[in-house]
Design an enzyme around this catalytic site. Structure first.
Site, PDB file in Angstrom:
ATOM      1  N   ASP A   8      76.292  59.862  64.246  1.00  0.00           N
ATOM      2  CA  ASP A   8      77.664  59.622  64.153  1.00  0.00           C
ATOM      3  C   ASP A   8      78.224  60.717  63.064  1.00  0.00           C
ATOM      4  O   ASP A   8      77.887  61.204  62.887  1.00  0.00           O
ATOM      5  CB  ASP A   8      78.253  58.157  63.528  1.00  0.00           C
ATOM      6  CG  ASP A   8      79.683  57.852  63.089  1.00  0.00           C
ATOM      7  OD1 ASP A   8      80.867  58.272  64.138  1.00  0.00           O
ATOM      8  OD2 ASP A   8      79.959  57.117  61.874  1.00  0.00           O
ATOM      9  N   SER A   9      80.280  60.724  62.544  1.00  0.00           N
ATOM     10  CA  SER A   9      81.066  61.617  61.867  1.00  0.00           C
ATOM     11  C   SER A   9      80.282  61.091  61.116  1.00  0.00           C
ATOM     12  O   SER A   9      80.650  62.143  60.042  1.00  0.00           O
ATOM     13  CB  SER A   9      82.357  61.830  62.349  1.00  0.00           C
ATOM     14  OG  SER A   9      82.913  60.798  61.708  1.00  0.00           O
ATOM     15  N   GLY A  41      88.260  62.546  64.304  1.00  0.00           N
ATOM     16  CA  GLY A  41      89.219  62.079  65.465  1.00  0.00           C
ATOM     17  C   GLY A  41      89.818  63.335  65.192  1.00  0.00           C
ATOM     18  O   GLY A  41      91.206  63.072  66.315  1.00  0.00           O
ATOM     19  N   CYS A  71      78.944  56.660  68.292  1.00  0.00           N
ATOM     20  CA  CYS A  71      80.577  57.070  67.359  1.00  0.00           C
ATOM     21  C   CYS A  71      81.668  57.226  69.003  1.00  0.00           C
ATOM     22  O   CYS A  71      80.933  57.925  69.901  1.00  0.00           O
ATOM     23  CB  CYS A  71      80.852  58.715  67.143  1.00  0.00           C
ATOM     24  SG  CYS A  71      82.399  59.287  66.582  1.00  0.00           S
ATOM     25  N   ASN A  72      82.476  56.625  69.007  1.00  0.00           N
ATOM     26  CA  ASN A  72      83.481  56.665  70.283  1.00  0.00           C
ATOM     27  C   ASN A  72      84.281  58.186  70.370  1.00  0.00           C
ATOM     28  O   ASN A  72      84.269  58.808  71.434  1.00  0.00           O
ATOM     29  CB  ASN A  72      84.242  55.787  70.516  1.00  0.00           C
ATOM     30  CG  ASN A  72      84.123  54.282  70.322  1.00  0.00           C
ATOM     31  OD1 ASN A  72      84.205  53.689  70.591  1.00  0.00           O
ATOM     32  ND2 ASN A  72      84.017  53.501  68.587  1.00  0.00           N
ATOM     33  N   THR A  73      84.771  58.729  69.024  1.00  0.00           N
ATOM     34  CA  THR A  73      85.384  60.327  70.049  1.00  0.00           C
ATOM     35  C   THR A  73      84.289  60.962  70.427  1.00  0.00           C
ATOM     36  O   THR A  73      84.099  61.620  71.266  1.00  0.00           O
ATOM     37  CB  THR A  73      85.135  60.648  68.225  1.00  0.00           C
ATOM     38  OG1 THR A  73      85.636  59.861  67.532  1.00  0.00           O
ATOM     39  CG2 THR A  73      86.278  61.677  68.315  1.00  0.00           C
ATOM     40  N   GLU A 151      85.494  56.418  55.184  1.00  0.00           N
ATOM     41  CA  GLU A 151      84.765  57.642  54.652  1.00  0.00           C
ATOM     42  C   GLU A 151      85.164  57.625  52.966  1.00  0.00           C
ATOM     43  O   GLU A 151      84.170  58.380  52.478  1.00  0.00           O
ATOM     44  CB  GLU A 151      84.967  58.988  55.754  1.00  0.00           C
ATOM     45  CG  GLU A 151      84.316  59.215  56.523  1.00  0.00           C
ATOM     46  CD  GLU A 151      82.568  59.171  57.347  1.00  0.00           C
ATOM     47  OE1 GLU A 151      81.897  59.562  55.672  1.00  0.00           O
ATOM     48  OE2 GLU A 151      82.276  58.386  57.622  1.00  0.00           O
ATOM     49  N   CYS A 185      86.299  52.677  67.252  1.00  0.00           N
ATOM     50  CA  CYS A 185      86.143  53.784  66.701  1.00  0.00           C
ATOM     51  C   CYS A 185      84.448  52.711  65.697  1.00  0.00           C
ATOM     52  O   CYS A 185      85.374  51.217  64.976  1.00  0.00           O
ATOM     53  CB  CYS A 185      86.664  53.767  65.516  1.00  0.00           C
ATOM     54  SG  CYS A 185      86.438  54.842  64.302  1.00  0.00           S
ATOM     55  N   THR A 186      83.719  53.278  65.652  1.00  0.00           N
ATOM     56  CA  THR A 186      82.345  52.403  64.807  1.00  0.00           C
ATOM     57  C   THR A 186      82.843  52.460  64.215  1.00  0.00           C
ATOM     58  O   THR A 186      82.058  51.570  63.378  1.00  0.00           O
ATOM     59  CB  THR A 186      80.811  53.365  65.721  1.00  0.00           C
ATOM     60  OG1 THR A 186      81.118  54.760  65.020  1.00  0.00           O
ATOM     61  CG2 THR A 186      80.547  52.940  66.809  1.00  0.00           C
ATOM     62  N   HIS A 187      83.571  53.063  62.316  1.00  0.00           N
ATOM     63  CA  HIS A 187      84.279  52.839  61.324  1.00  0.00           C
ATOM     64  C   HIS A 187      84.850  51.831  61.197  1.00  0.00           C
ATOM     65  O   HIS A 187      84.511  50.768  60.116  1.00  0.00           O
ATOM     66  CB  HIS A 187      84.804  54.088  60.804  1.00  0.00           C
ATOM     67  CG  HIS A 187      83.833  54.933  60.542  1.00  0.00           C
ATOM     68  ND1 HIS A 187      83.700  56.172  61.572  1.00  0.00           N
ATOM     69  CD2 HIS A 187      84.003  55.983  59.248  1.00  0.00           C
ATOM     70  CE1 HIS A 187      83.202  56.854  61.243  1.00  0.00           C
ATOM     71  NE2 HIS A 187      83.147  57.095  59.846  1.00  0.00           N
TER      72      HIS A 187
END
Ligand code: DGL
Length: 262
Positions: A8-9, A41, A71-73, A151, A185-187
């Site tokens: 992921d980011s 994003g 991560c979707n993005t 984040e 969004c996985t966040h």
């Protein structure tokens, strides 16, 4: 057992990792958090794709059996390129999220909240149009501020005064008749409690469905006998910040963190 790469980011992919751990507790997982380059994003498709291919190379060179793009993005920008580049199963989160929403909605009115890039690349729209019956609708809403907030570790700290208000503003534009909201969004599962206060119908987190898809793909791969179960965290940005948020979310101490430059 298996060796699995997850990336992921930043910390968001931990919401998928948590599910994978439940189903594959004896695996060796390498989690790559590209926090030096978060958020994805706001970046262009090419920029994100190049970052993902570099992460893919790192994981592939570490002999993983499969890669989960948590991560979707990143899924929106790179799933195809990743699948074309690496000869192992590559699993994204968007198709599992859409399938899960279609199994959940009772009136066919679905919304997805995601990063501006995921919305711009129309990845949810394309997959939704592929799988949904014709009279079903999808509304997409880009939420620029949510991922950076998580984040920063602000996911619950300032809720009611801060997180709640921002989420309320984003959800204001979702039509009344939508009965199912995808956390695209996985966040976002990290602020699920806050989202639930503003959206009181069905909420879909693609993490479980993604893990089931991974299990399905792993059926075609021979298990390894020489795996020592463990999770390592390769982090491109600030390790301490990652560790603090990860331990709070996973509710345990984590080890095996190291810094890696892409
Ligand atoms: N977790 C990522 C996603 O699912 C966040 C992307 C970002 O870094 O903006 O889209």
């Amino acid at each position: 057992m298996y060796k699995i790469g997850v990336f992921d980011s930043g910390v968001g992919g931990l919401t998928v990792l948590k599910e994978i751990e439940k189903y594959l507790p004896k695996s060796h997982i390498i989690y790559f958090g590209d926090s030096a380059n978060a958020p994805y994003g706001d970046k262009s498709k090419n920029e994100i794709k190049n970052l993902c291919l570099k992460i893919g190379e790192f994981l592939y060179n570490n002999s993983v059996d499969a890669i989960v793009i948590a991560c979707n993005t990143a899924t929106a920008a790179s799933l195809e390129a990743m699948q074309e580049t690496f000869p192992i199963p590559i699993i994204g989160v968007i198709e599992p999220g859409v399938k899960s929403a279609l199994a959940t909605t009772t009136n066919g009115k679905v919304a997805v909240i995601a990063t501006p890039a995921t919305v711009k690349f129309n990845a949810y729209r394309d997959v939704f149009d592929n799988f949904a019956p014709e009279n079903f609708d999808l509304v997409q809403r880009g939420c620029k501020l949510l991922c950076p907030m998580v984040e920063e570790g602000w996911e619950n700290k300032y809720s009611i005064y801060f997180t709640d208000e921002i989420i309320r503003l984003y959800l204001e534009a979702i039509p009344e008749d939508v009965d199912t909201l995808i956390l695209g969004c996985t966040h976002y599962p990290m602020i699920r409690n806050t989202i639930e206060r503003q959206f009181t119908k069905n909420i879909v987190d693609p993490a479980k469905e993604t893990t089931l898809e991974l299990l399905n793909k792993l059926k075609t791969i021979d298990k390894k006998n020489d795996i020592t179960p463990k999770i390592e965290f390769a982090i491109s940005g600030d390790i301490e910040n990652f560790k603090t948020i990860a331990e709070r979310f996973l509710e345990r101490e984590i080890q095996n963190l190291y810094n890696i430059k892409l």
